[in-house]
Scaffold this motif. Structure first.
Motif, PDB file in Angstrom:
ATOM      1  N   HIS A   1      -4.292  32.502  43.373  1.00 46.45           N
ATOM      2  CA  HIS A   1      -3.706  31.421  42.568  1.00 46.45           C
ATOM      3  C   HIS A   1      -4.511  31.388  41.278  1.00 46.45           C
ATOM      4  O   HIS A   1      -5.692  31.067  41.296  1.00 46.45           O
TER       5      HIS A   1
ATOM      6  N   ASN B   1      -1.615  26.930  37.292  1.00 42.80           N
ATOM      7  CA  ASN B   1      -0.786  25.946  37.975  1.00 42.80           C
ATOM      8  C   ASN B   1       0.541  26.572  38.385  1.00 42.80           C
ATOM      9  O   ASN B   1       1.273  27.092  37.545  1.00 42.80           O
ATOM     10  N   ARG B   2       0.786  26.541  39.668  1.00 41.91           N
ATOM     11  CA  ARG B   2       2.032  27.064  40.239  1.00 41.91           C
ATOM     12  C   ARG B   2       2.261  28.548  39.967  1.00 41.91           C
ATOM     13  O   ARG B   2       3.374  29.027  39.974  1.00 41.91           O
ATOM     14  N   ARG B   3       1.214  29.270  39.686  1.00 39.64           N
ATOM     15  CA  ARG B   3       1.301  30.719  39.488  1.00 39.64           C
ATOM     16  C   ARG B   3       0.364  31.406  40.471  1.00 39.64           C
ATOM     17  O   ARG B   3      -0.811  31.077  40.552  1.00 39.64           O
TER      18      ARG B   3
END
Length: 162
Positions: A91, A94-96
């Motif tokens: 990770h 954010n959100r990737r």
């Protein structure tokens, strides 16, 4: 007698014994769960990612027509199916996130080499098939390890390589 000697001498060697991915996973999980420091865990992760790169994704198969169950297997260098690999996920934003697979993206080995306790903020794992399968589907049935990357330079490197 001649046929027996000729047959054993020139017959193809069966390499199915080289297919020990599931046993490697079991031993690795035990070591990983016993590791006491983040440094030790990261070193185990790096080694496992690199040793698992000899196993390639085989064709997805459907087990039966009546209840379509997809089977996700990996095969060794001889084409023998050996089971599934543990997923390793980075990770980096954010959100990737990316799933680390050195067979598909060998360039990621540079990123793997740079992993250390300073740039990995958090490591969490799940090895129970039901839970891992819920999170990552068929690909996660052997479990997963997720790492949160905090270092700006490493995140940039991941973005450039990916």
């Amino acid at each position: 007698m001649t046929i027996l000697v000729f047959g054993t001498t020139y017959s193809q060697e069966n390499k199915t014994t080289d297919c020990n991915l599931q046993e490697e996973n079991r031993v690795w999980k035990m070591k990983f769960e016993k590791a006491e420091s983040k440094t030790e865990r990261i070193e185990l992760i790096k080694a496992k990612i690199k040793t698992d790169s000899i196993y390639k994704q085989s064709e997805l198969k459907i087990k039966t027509a009546h209840s379509p169950t997809i089977i996700n297997e990996h095969e060794n260098q001889y084409g023998t199916e050996c089971g599934c690999k543990i997923l390793f996920v980075l990770h980096y934003k954010n959100r990737r996130a990316i799933i680390v697979n050195l067979n598909e993206k060998p360039e990621l080995s540079v990123v793997i080499d740079k992993l250390n306790p300073e740039n990995v903020a958090q490591i969490w794992s799940e090895f129970k098939e039901e839970i891992a399968g819920t999170v990552y589907g068929v690909a996660g049935k052997c479990g997963f390890v997720q790492m949160k990357i905090t270092d700006r330079k490493l995140r940039r490197l991941i973005k450039n390589v990916w």
